[in-house]
Enzyme design. Structure first.
Site, PDB file in Angstrom:
ATOM      1  N   GLU A  46     -37.684 -18.023  29.423  1.00 50.87           N
ATOM      2  CA  GLU A  46     -38.605 -17.235  30.243  1.00 50.87           C
ATOM      3  C   GLU A  46     -39.892 -18.032  30.494  1.00 50.87           C
ATOM      4  OE1 GLU A  46     -40.565 -12.725  29.894  1.00 50.87           O
ATOM      5  OE2 GLU A  46     -39.619 -13.684  28.163  1.00 50.87           O
ATOM      6  N   LYS A 115     -38.293  -9.769  36.482  1.00 49.42           N
ATOM      7  CA  LYS A 115     -38.096  -9.002  35.262  1.00 49.42           C
ATOM      8  C   LYS A 115     -38.288  -7.508  35.546  1.00 49.42           C
ATOM      9  CE  LYS A 115     -39.667  -9.184  30.391  1.00 49.42           C
ATOM     10  NZ  LYS A 115     -40.519  -9.983  29.477  1.00 49.42           N
ATOM     11  N   CYS A 171     -35.535 -11.276  28.982  1.00 48.68           N
ATOM     12  CA  CYS A 171     -36.088 -10.879  27.694  1.00 48.68           C
ATOM     13  C   CYS A 171     -36.022  -9.374  27.421  1.00 48.68           C
ATOM     14  CB  CYS A 171     -37.529 -11.389  27.562  1.00 48.68           C
ATOM     15  SG  CYS A 171     -38.094 -11.441  25.831  1.00 48.68           S
ATOM     16  N   LYS A 204     -36.031 -10.532  12.574  1.00 49.46           N
ATOM     17  CA  LYS A 204     -35.852 -10.257  14.000  1.00 49.46           C
ATOM     18  C   LYS A 204     -34.676 -11.014  14.593  1.00 49.46           C
ATOM     19  CE  LYS A 204     -38.364 -10.084  18.410  1.00 49.46           C
ATOM     20  NZ  LYS A 204     -39.634 -10.367  19.109  1.00 49.46           N
ATOM     21  N   SER A 357      13.614  -5.685  -0.401  1.00 49.03           N
ATOM     22  CA  SER A 357      14.356  -6.953  -0.329  1.00 49.03           C
ATOM     23  C   SER A 357      13.768  -8.031  -1.230  1.00 49.03           C
ATOM     24  CB  SER A 357      14.344  -7.468   1.114  1.00 49.03           C
ATOM     25  OG  SER A 357      13.023  -7.837   1.497  1.00 49.03           O
ATOM     26  N   ASP A 361       7.430  -7.962   3.857  1.00 44.33           N
ATOM     27  CA  ASP A 361       7.332  -6.722   4.622  1.00 44.33           C
ATOM     28  C   ASP A 361       7.654  -5.495   3.778  1.00 44.33           C
ATOM     29  OD1 ASP A 361       6.610  -8.130   6.860  1.00 44.33           O
ATOM     30  OD2 ASP A 361       8.615  -8.165   7.737  1.00 44.33           O
ATOM     31  N   SER A 362       8.775  -5.537   3.077  1.00 49.38           N
ATOM     32  CA  SER A 362       9.149  -4.363   2.276  1.00 49.38           C
ATOM     33  C   SER A 362       8.187  -4.169   1.109  1.00 49.38           C
ATOM     34  CB  SER A 362      10.593  -4.493   1.767  1.00 49.38           C
ATOM     35  OG  SER A 362      10.743  -5.593   0.888  1.00 49.38           O
ATOM     36  N   CYS A 476      15.126  -8.471  14.638  1.00 56.30           N
ATOM     37  CA  CYS A 476      15.570  -7.317  13.851  1.00 56.30           C
ATOM     38  C   CYS A 476      16.888  -6.853  14.449  1.00 56.30           C
ATOM     39  CB  CYS A 476      14.535  -6.188  13.890  1.00 56.30           C
ATOM     40  SG  CYS A 476      14.013  -5.697  15.548  1.00 56.30           S
ATOM     41  N   THR A 477      17.695  -6.196  13.650  1.00 59.13           N
ATOM     42  CA  THR A 477      19.018  -5.748  14.085  1.00 59.13           C
ATOM     43  C   THR A 477      18.901  -4.381  14.730  1.00 59.13           C
ATOM     44  OG1 THR A 477      20.109  -6.992  12.325  1.00 59.13           O
ATOM     45  CG2 THR A 477      21.355  -5.196  13.341  1.00 59.13           C
TER      46      THR A 477
END
Length: 645
Positions: A46, A115, A171, A204, A357, A361-362, A476-477
């Site tokens: 500024e 401004k 500003c 600040k 398993s 994941d499980s 995944c199945t």
């Protein structure tokens, strides 16, 4: 290709109070340095031409004339620069003095923005010198022989780059309840600049940073801020020289405060990312009628090299800072747990069934169920955990699953599925020596059948364990591990699953349980559907087949979250995984990701319920709606056309 990246710079030049000639030379030098470094935009503080702390000298004709002459010098000396310069100066217009930002390109003034909010409190006394430009609309002025648009109703739009539009505030404008940049963003500005002179007092700078980050996030924009440095007058105040570049709430670059040297921070901001975010956010489709903005057209210079000047997080789903990561893990765990608690309360069911398993994941799903039961005050014995060893189950994973179930104090079953699978092979005429998809999926569906039937027998819910990354890849199945009655992990990507289990091992569970969890973390990711080797070790490793999950999660994040084109994802991945993966490897797995993501949508179209935990969900009822027969060829073609490897 620039892939939507724009290089911006925030400058803090050295200056002398009220010495326009000195300040102008420093501004020109900074501008030339920025252009040399490839910057397409450079913003200065500024009132940079005069300095901010001139006080009543602003009312002196001498200083006003010096500022105009300095502007003329800047125009002459920057004719050879095609970057956009935003320079602060006082300007007398119709007998009123304004605090202005002057936009310059190649020696031409594109526009001037005054401004809006003039502070007049505490240490600020600007009303004594400057008028607000808030009502300056539809004005044009003559300045240095040029007809120049003037007003707070200006936006600057690139003719040669879709989505690039910038707005300017000065500003105090940022510190108000509704900053001008909010209106600018709603009306198309994806890049926001702030020319500032913000003094330093204790704490600040932290608040300043927070509002810049918040404004860039709220506006779905890049925000480039710079403030006057320590060479301003120290009669009553000290200025630190704070420059910051933020993109959608994340700081990309920041200056060193209290430096007496010239500073220049530079980063590439992703305009395409902002456009993508706004396409999904319906708030940006409603234009405000409070301000009718004028558009000033310009052409942005093409980048002079292909280098991208910014960093890309290789693990976008995982916070790098430990304290933030721990908070995030705690929050995600609570979201998963609360989702399951609600489902149990709604159904009135107090029994759950889960397959264990010995994998990540499980394990995470079981931890979620246990905590949900603890919150509800239900006996953990009502959790029926079943491990079902098959042809590829290793001793390590079987032992880990049994030990985990014991330590969780749940009802435990061990059901060997090999005999049932052999019977099924015989029934359908499949040779068990052929290790194909039939061989694998028979095992997955046998396990799901056991879980579903036991759930029916005891009146319980089957809790799914599959994660977000598996859903993205279709790993995944169908109607096997793909299906459940409530899926607690469906919003959690694979890279984050590991950190969640690690967090649980470090902060939630102790002693033996913690050790088992760490052993599970160290186990290779595998569906364990193909036989182990002679030493009983896992042979079938998922990441050898479909690719590294850290790559796929990176692809997933940028593809779904921001709609990035494949070639851009490739470039970002190159920077994120530099030194770890070659271009050929990234290209190979990106193509795999695209093909699988498109071909496997049919699995996502019929997902069981499960909680969204982050910014991305593939639920067909929530964030992601895609035809199951969408064609991937346009994406593969785009990748091929724009890569040179």
């Amino acid at each position: 290709m620039n892939f939507g990246f724009v290089r911006v710079a925030a400058a803090i030049p050295k200056l002398k109070v009220a010495n326009c000639e000195y300040n102008t030379a420093e501004i020109i030098e900074s501008a030339k340095q920025a252009q040399t470094k490839g910057a397409q935009f450079v913003v200065f503080p500024e009132l940079a031409i005069t300095s901010y702390t001139c006080g009543d000298l602003f009312l002196q004709k001498t200083l006003q004339n010096d500022a105009i002459n300095s502007l003329k010098t800047i125009l002459e000396k920057t004719k050879g620069l095609d970057c956009i310069l935003l320079v602060g100066m006082p300007l007398l217009v119709n007998s009123r003095l304004y605090n202005c930002a002057v936009v310059i390109q190649s020696g031409k003034i594109l526009g001037i923005v005054p401004k809006s909010f003039i502070p007049n409190y505490s240490e600020f006394y600007e009303v004594r010198w400057f008028c607000s430009g808030m009502d300056s609309h539809n004005e044009n002025i003559n300045l240095l022989g040029q007809a120049v648009p003037f007003g707070t109703d200006l936006l600057f739009e690139a003719e040669n780059m879709n989505g690039l539009c910038f707005g300017i505030e000065i500003c105090e404008d940022l510190w108000t309840a509704i900053p001008p940049s909010s209106y600018q963003a709603i009306n198309g500005a994806t890049l926001l600049f702030n020319l500032s002179a913000s003094n330093e007092i204790v704490g600040k700078h932290e608040y300043r940073e927070s509002i810049i980050k918040m404004q860039s996030a709220k506006c779905a924009a890049a925000y480039v801020y710079t403030s006057s440095g320590v060479n301003e007058s120290t009669t009553d105040l000290v200025f630190g020289g704070h420059a910051l570049i933020s993109e959608y709430g994340v700081v990309l670059a920041q200056s060193e405060r209290f430096s007496f040297d010239q500073q220049l921070i530079i980063s590439d901001v992703d305009i395409d990312r902002m456009v993508s975010e706004r396409l999904k956010n319906s708030s940006f489709t409603h234009r405000t009628e409070s301000i009718q903005f004028r558009k000033v057209l310009f052409s942005v210079r093409e980048p002079n090299n292909s280098e991208v000047k910014r960093t890309f997080d290789p693990l976008p789903f995982v916070p790098s800072e430990l304290s933030i990561r721990n908070k995030r893990c705690n929050e995600i765990f609570n979201i998963q747990t609360s989702g399951l608690v609600k489902r149990l309360k709604h159904t009135g069911i107090d029994k759950c069934v889960i397959g264990i398993s010995g994998g990540l994941d499980s394990t995470l799903a079981l931890l979620v169920i246990v905590k949900a039961y603890d919150r509800l005050g239900i006996d953990r014995k009502n959790i029926h955990a079943i491990t079902m060893p098959g042809f590829g189950t290793s001793d390590n994973t079987l032992n880990n699953s049994l030990e985990l179930m014991r330590l969780m104090n749940v009802t435990t079953f061990q059901i060997d599925i090999k005999e049932a699978c052999m019977k099924h092979f015989n029934d359908i005429g499949h040779d068990p020596a052929v290790y194909d998809v039939t061989y694998e999926n028979v095992q997955a569906r046998e396990r799901t059948q056991i879980l579903m039937d036991i759930a029916n027998k005891i009146g319980g819910l089957v809790i799914g364990t599959g994660d977000l990354s598996e859903l993205a890849l279709g790993w995944c199945t169908y109607n096997g591990d793909h299906m459940s009655m409530y899926a607690v992990n469906s919003g959690v990507p694979k890279t984050l699953v590991k950190y969640l289990v690690q967090w649980a091992a470090d902060y939630v569970f102790k002693d033996e349980t913690s050790e088992v969890l760490k052993s599970i973390i160290d186990t290779p990711i595998s569906p364990e559907l193909l036989p182990t080797d002679d030493a009983g070790q896992i042979q079938q490793k998922t990441e050898d087949i479909v690719g590294p999950y850290e790559l796929h999660d990176f692809f997933l994040y940028h593809f779904v979250r921001y709609g990035a084109q494949p070639s851009k994802i490739f470039v970002m991945a190159k920077y994120a995984f530099e030194g770890k993966y070659t271009d050929e490897v990234i290209d190979k797995w990106l193509r795999t990701f695209l093909k699988r993501f498109f071909s496997q949508q049919f699995k996502r179209s019929c997902l069981p319920d499960g909680p969204k935990v982050g910014s991305i969900s593939l639920s067909p009822r929530g964030d992601w709606r895609m035809p199951s027969d969408g064609d991937v060829n346009s994406w593969l073609k785009e990748l091929k056309l724009n890569l040179f490897i």
